[in-house]
Design an enzyme around this catalytic site. Structure first.
Site, PDB file in Angstrom:
ATOM      1  N   GLU A  99      -6.593   4.744   8.222  1.00  0.00           N
ATOM      2  CA  GLU A  99      -6.321   6.193   7.844  1.00  0.00           C
ATOM      3  C   GLU A  99      -7.612   6.725   7.385  1.00  0.00           C
ATOM      4  O   GLU A  99      -7.851   7.794   7.480  1.00  0.00           O
ATOM      5  CB  GLU A  99      -5.195   6.315   7.006  1.00  0.00           C
ATOM      6  CG  GLU A  99      -3.823   6.121   7.580  1.00  0.00           C
ATOM      7  CD  GLU A  99      -2.743   5.444   6.878  1.00  0.00           C
ATOM      8  OE1 GLU A  99      -2.803   5.543   5.526  1.00  0.00           O
ATOM      9  OE2 GLU A  99      -1.847   4.963   7.473  1.00  0.00           O
ATOM     10  N   GLU A 141      -4.785  -4.814  10.880  1.00  0.00           N
ATOM     11  CA  GLU A 141      -3.722  -3.844  11.050  1.00  0.00           C
ATOM     12  C   GLU A 141      -3.902  -3.006  12.310  1.00  0.00           C
ATOM     13  O   GLU A 141      -4.794  -1.957  12.618  1.00  0.00           O
ATOM     14  CB  GLU A 141      -3.756  -2.678   9.896  1.00  0.00           C
ATOM     15  CG  GLU A 141      -3.573  -3.356   8.553  1.00  0.00           C
ATOM     16  CD  GLU A 141      -3.062  -2.169   7.586  1.00  0.00           C
ATOM     17  OE1 GLU A 141      -2.009  -2.764   6.873  1.00  0.00           O
ATOM     18  OE2 GLU A 141      -3.710  -1.346   7.473  1.00  0.00           O
ATOM     19  N   GLY A 184       3.159   2.533  10.651  1.00  0.00           N
ATOM     20  CA  GLY A 184       3.921   3.466  10.461  1.00  0.00           C
ATOM     21  C   GLY A 184       4.645   4.171  11.809  1.00  0.00           C
ATOM     22  O   GLY A 184       5.321   5.039  11.876  1.00  0.00           O
ATOM     23  N   GLY A 200       3.019  -1.079   4.173  1.00  0.00           N
ATOM     24  CA  GLY A 200       3.142   0.337   3.839  1.00  0.00           C
ATOM     25  C   GLY A 200       4.584   0.835   3.550  1.00  0.00           C
ATOM     26  O   GLY A 200       4.862   0.559   2.343  1.00  0.00           O
ATOM     27  N   GLY A 201       5.267   1.546   4.336  1.00  0.00           N
ATOM     28  CA  GLY A 201       6.361   1.911   4.236  1.00  0.00           C
ATOM     29  C   GLY A 201       7.597   1.224   3.640  1.00  0.00           C
ATOM     30  O   GLY A 201       8.202   1.680   2.488  1.00  0.00           O
ATOM     31  N   HIS A 229      -9.161   1.103   5.701  1.00  0.00           N
ATOM     32  CA  HIS A 229      -7.879   1.200   6.429  1.00  0.00           C
ATOM     33  C   HIS A 229      -8.330   2.357   7.487  1.00  0.00           C
ATOM     34  O   HIS A 229      -9.210   3.030   7.365  1.00  0.00           O
ATOM     35  CB  HIS A 229      -6.937   2.205   5.186  1.00  0.00           C
ATOM     36  CG  HIS A 229      -5.610   1.933   5.801  1.00  0.00           C
ATOM     37  ND1 HIS A 229      -5.178   2.958   6.399  1.00  0.00           N
ATOM     38  CD2 HIS A 229      -4.665   1.148   5.578  1.00  0.00           C
ATOM     39  CE1 HIS A 229      -3.797   2.763   6.630  1.00  0.00           C
ATOM     40  NE2 HIS A 229      -3.541   1.465   6.049  1.00  0.00           N
ATOM     41  N   SER A 246       3.886  -1.920  10.215  1.00  0.00           N
ATOM     42  CA  SER A 246       5.650  -1.734  10.436  1.00  0.00           C
ATOM     43  C   SER A 246       5.815  -3.256  10.004  1.00  0.00           C
ATOM     44  O   SER A 246       6.958  -3.833  10.707  1.00  0.00           O
ATOM     45  CB  SER A 246       5.862  -1.488  11.808  1.00  0.00           C
ATOM     46  OG  SER A 246       5.544  -0.163  12.039  1.00  0.00           O
ATOM     47  N   ASN A 293       0.766  -1.197   0.040  1.00  0.00           N
ATOM     48  CA  ASN A 293      -0.005   0.060  -0.004  1.00  0.00           C
ATOM     49  C   ASN A 293       0.962   1.143   0.042  1.00  0.00           C
ATOM     50  O   ASN A 293       1.400   1.525   0.911  1.00  0.00           O
ATOM     51  CB  ASN A 293      -0.777  -0.124   1.148  1.00  0.00           C
ATOM     52  CG  ASN A 293      -1.898   1.102   1.347  1.00  0.00           C
ATOM     53  OD1 ASN A 293      -1.604   2.058   0.613  1.00  0.00           O
ATOM     54  ND2 ASN A 293      -2.510   1.274   2.677  1.00  0.00           N
ATOM     55  N   TRP A 294       0.961   1.815  -1.265  1.00  0.00           N
ATOM     56  CA  TRP A 294       2.057   3.141  -1.330  1.00  0.00           C
ATOM     57  C   TRP A 294       1.139   4.078  -0.679  1.00  0.00           C
ATOM     58  O   TRP A 294       2.220   5.323  -0.637  1.00  0.00           O
ATOM     59  CB  TRP A 294       2.013   3.217  -2.804  1.00  0.00           C
ATOM     60  CG  TRP A 294       2.841   2.220  -3.461  1.00  0.00           C
ATOM     61  CD1 TRP A 294       3.287   0.961  -3.011  1.00  0.00           C
ATOM     62  CD2 TRP A 294       3.293   2.262  -4.789  1.00  0.00           C
ATOM     63  NE1 TRP A 294       3.852   0.284  -3.996  1.00  0.00           N
ATOM     64  CE2 TRP A 294       4.035   1.073  -5.385  1.00  0.00           C
ATOM     65  CE3 TRP A 294       3.286   3.166  -5.864  1.00  0.00           C
ATOM     66  CZ2 TRP A 294       4.475   0.739  -6.590  1.00  0.00           C
ATOM     67  CZ3 TRP A 294       3.539   2.791  -7.268  1.00  0.00           C
ATOM     68  CH2 TRP A 294       4.322   1.539  -7.323  1.00  0.00           C
ATOM     69  N   LYS A 295       0.278   4.332  -0.202  1.00  0.00           N
ATOM     70  CA  LYS A 295      -0.605   5.621   0.283  1.00  0.00           C
ATOM     71  C   LYS A 295      -0.289   6.949  -0.445  1.00  0.00           C
ATOM     72  O   LYS A 295      -0.349   6.559  -1.816  1.00  0.00           O
ATOM     73  CB  LYS A 295      -0.073   5.562   1.787  1.00  0.00           C
ATOM     74  CG  LYS A 295      -0.173   4.332   2.601  1.00  0.00           C
ATOM     75  CD  LYS A 295       0.025   4.501   4.136  1.00  0.00           C
ATOM     76  CE  LYS A 295      -0.101   3.263   4.886  1.00  0.00           C
ATOM     77  NZ  LYS A 295       0.236   3.357   6.142  1.00  0.00           N
TER      78      LYS A 295
HETATM   79  P1  13P Z   1       3.391   0.489   7.435  1.00  0.00           P
HETATM   80  O1  13P Z   1       3.913  -0.738   7.191  1.00  0.00           O
HETATM   81  O2  13P Z   1       4.213   1.827   7.088  1.00  0.00           O
HETATM   82  O3  13P Z   1       3.407   0.670   9.025  1.00  0.00           O
HETATM   83  O4  13P Z   1       1.979   0.657   7.159  1.00  0.00           O
HETATM   84  C1  13P Z   1       1.007  -0.384   7.252  1.00  0.00           C
HETATM   85  C2  13P Z   1      -0.247  -0.068   6.427  1.00  0.00           C
HETATM   86  O5  13P Z   1      -0.843   0.684   7.220  1.00  0.00           O
HETATM   87  C3  13P Z   1      -0.494  -0.790   5.306  1.00  0.00           C
HETATM   88  O6  13P Z   1      -1.712  -0.659   4.744  1.00  0.00           O
END
Ligand code: 13P
Length: 253
Positions: free
Chosen positions: A100, A170, A176, A237-238, A98, A216, A9-11
């Site tokens: 967010e 999650e 993050g 994510g990251g 998600h 993470s 997930n590149w956000k």
């Molecule tokens: P991180 O891997 O950056 O913690 O993000 C996880 C995430 O929200 C994937 O959707």
């Protein structure tokens, strides 16, 4: 055996050029270095879906996901994107719920249920996210919290519909933050989610459901997490923004 899924997930990251570079690297590495049966999914921003989709081409191992979808089919919803639009550019999966989106865009469980319906109707497979914030975990109410999220947005589905859904657990406190759930914490919650699904739709459906862990996940903790019996992959994510790290995670699956 459930096929593992590793989704990136590149956000809201990368320009179009950066996204193409990242995709090319991932496509080449997956082609050269991954022989195992793993489903890789890339979820770039809307603006990159077509260019990323072109680079993925006919690769069976890599599929395209959107990070959001509107619950309506079409109409006067400025700035929004429908399931049909996504499907028309080759998108197969969509991330829904998600944390967010729940937190910053105030998406409710009821709205997410509508998004799930719209995705399924439009031929997309939802990756439904759930997970508790830190204060809920500290009160040890995390299982009930996640159960409620599943009930609010998924429990209206038929057996056939739920079979198209992938769930991503999650924990909000791990997203993050560099703080990962321990393998034991992840397994405990994944097992509980699978039990909820079994109680609602039966053992067979639950046994086939893929439940991903997100928060993470990194090359150095991915294997331990994905080795847990109820952890069927990761939503990253990251670390999905660095092709080498992402590949290492795919290898751990
Ligand atoms: P991180 O891997 O950056 O913690 O993000 C996880 C995430 O929200 C994937 O959707």
């Amino acid at each position: 055996m459930r096929q593992k899924i590793v989704a990136g997930n590149w956000k809201m990251n990368t320009t179009a050029d950066e996204g193409q570079k990242l995709t090319s690297e991932i496509v080449n590495m997956v082609q050269d270095e991954i022989s195992a049966d793993v489903q890789v999914i890339l979820a770039p921003p809307f603006t990159h879906l077509q260019s990323v989709g072109k680079l993925i081409g006919s690769s069976k191992k890599i599929a395209l996901a959107a990070q959001n979808v509107n619950e309506n089919e079409s109409g006067a919803y400025t700035g929004e994107v429908s399931a049909g639009m996504l499907q028309s550019v080759g998108v197969e999966w969509v991330i829904i719920g998600h944390s967010e989106r729940r937190e910053y865009f105030k998406e409710s469980g009821e709205q997410l249920a509508k998004k799930i319906n719209a995705a399924l109707k439009g031929g997309l497979r939802p990756i439904f996210c759930c997970g508790e914030p830190l204060e809920v975990r500290e009160k040890e109410e995390h299982e009930g919290h996640v159960k409620q999220q599943l009930q609010d947005s998924l429990f209206h589905l038929s057996k056939e519909q739920i079979s198209k859904v992938v769930i991503a657990y999650e924990p909000v406190w791990a997203i993050g933050t560099g703080k990962t759930a321990s393998a034991g914490q992840a397994q405990e919650m994944h097992k509980s989610i699978r039990r909820q699904i079994a109680e609602k739709w039966g053992e067979e459906v639950a046994g086939q459901l893929r439940i991903l862990y997100g928060g993470s996940m990194k090359p150095d903790n991915a294997k331990e997490l994905m080795d847990q019996p109820d952890v069927d992959g990761g939503l990253i994510g990251g670390a999905s923004l660095k092709s080498r790290d992402f590949l290492q995670i795919i290898k751990s699956a």
